[in-house]
Design a protein around this motif. Structure first.
Motif, mmCIF file in Angstrom:
data_model
loop_
_atom_site.group_PDB
_atom_site.id
_atom_site.type_symbol
_atom_site.label_atom_id
_atom_site.label_comp_id
_atom_site.label_asym_id
_atom_site.label_seq_id
_atom_site.Cartn_x
_atom_site.Cartn_y
_atom_site.Cartn_z
ATOM 1 N N TYR A 158 40.612 17.940 48.194
ATOM 2 C CA TYR A 158 39.520 18.818 47.769
ATOM 3 C C TYR A 158 38.607 19.149 48.947
ATOM 4 C CZ TYR A 158 35.917 20.728 44.713
ATOM 5 O OH TYR A 158 35.012 21.556 44.101
ATOM 6 N N LEU A 159 38.192 18.133 49.696
ATOM 7 C CA LEU A 159 37.316 18.395 50.846
ATOM 8 C C LEU A 159 38.027 19.214 51.910
ATOM 9 C CD1 LEU A 159 35.266 15.147 51.519
ATOM 10 C CD2 LEU A 159 34.530 17.279 50.481
ATOM 11 N N GLY A 160 39.300 18.909 52.155
ATOM 12 C CA GLY A 160 40.059 19.653 53.151
ATOM 13 C C GLY A 160 40.219 21.116 52.806
ATOM 14 N N GLU A 184 36.069 5.745 41.207
ATOM 15 C CA GLU A 184 36.704 6.412 40.069
ATOM 16 C C GLU A 184 36.208 7.840 39.896
ATOM 17 O OE1 GLU A 184 39.260 5.019 38.408
ATOM 18 O OE2 GLU A 184 39.013 3.428 39.879
ATOM 19 N N ASP A 185 35.005 8.128 40.384
ATOM 20 C CA ASP A 185 34.473 9.484 40.299
ATOM 21 C C ASP A 185 35.201 10.376 41.296
ATOM 22 O OD1 ASP A 185 32.689 8.623 38.432
ATOM 23 O OD2 ASP A 185 30.956 8.613 39.765
ATOM 24 N N ASN A 186 35.252 11.649 41.031
ATOM 25 C CA ASN A 186 35.799 12.659 41.947
ATOM 26 C C ASN A 186 37.285 12.485 42.218
ATOM 27 O OD1 ASN A 186 33.073 13.467 42.382
ATOM 28 N ND2 ASN A 186 32.892 11.819 43.860
ATOM 29 N N ARG A 187 37.965 11.628 41.460
ATOM 30 C CA ARG A 187 39.381 11.366 41.711
ATOM 31 C C ARG A 187 39.603 11.043 43.190
ATOM 32 N NH1 ARG A 187 39.604 13.286 37.005
ATOM 33 N NH2 ARG A 187 41.010 14.408 35.757
ATOM 34 N N SER A 188 38.780 10.154 43.689
ATOM 35 C CA SER A 188 38.789 9.849 45.118
ATOM 36 C C SER A 188 40.082 9.179 45.554
ATOM 37 C CB SER A 188 37.591 8.984 45.491
ATOM 38 O OG SER A 188 37.720 7.699 44.953
ATOM 39 N N ILE A 217 29.602 21.059 47.880
ATOM 40 C CA ILE A 217 31.050 21.183 47.705
ATOM 41 C C ILE A 217 31.467 20.754 46.297
ATOM 42 C CG2 ILE A 217 33.292 20.332 48.510
ATOM 43 C CD1 ILE A 217 31.996 20.095 51.317
ATOM 44 N N TYR A 218 30.823 19.715 45.773
ATOM 45 C CA TYR A 218 31.085 19.217 44.420
ATOM 46 C C TYR A 218 29.865 19.547 43.549
ATOM 47 C CZ TYR A 218 34.648 15.809 46.164
ATOM 48 O OH TYR A 218 35.725 15.177 46.708
#
Length: 78
Positions: free
Chosen positions: A27-29, A6-10, A68-69
């Protein structure tokens, strides 16, 4: 903490050393060409929800993800 989906809108899970790391692939991309290639290199990968990363150290990846986060990094008191 990247253990909670649920964290980071994974929307994808990275498996490193048998541990699940929940992240957002868009986000990572956006911040990493390596992750962008991993997640979006072909149409089959776009639909995948789990990627096993071999030859990656769990702690080092978590440290990178905290860069990154930045808001996900816990700050310890002195």
């Amino acid at each position: 903490d990247f253990s909670n989906p649920e964290d980071n809108r994974s929307d994808v899970t990275l498996i490193v050393d048998g541990k699940a790391i929940h992240v957002n692939k868009q986000y990572l991309g956006m911040y990493s060409s390596v992750f962008h290639s991993l997640f979006f290199r072909n149409s089959a990968d776009k639909e995948k929800k789990e990627f096993k990363l071999d030859d990656v150290d769990y702690k080092e990846l978590i440290d990178l993800l905290h860069v990154i986060y930045p808001s996900r990094k816990n700050v310890a008191g002195t």
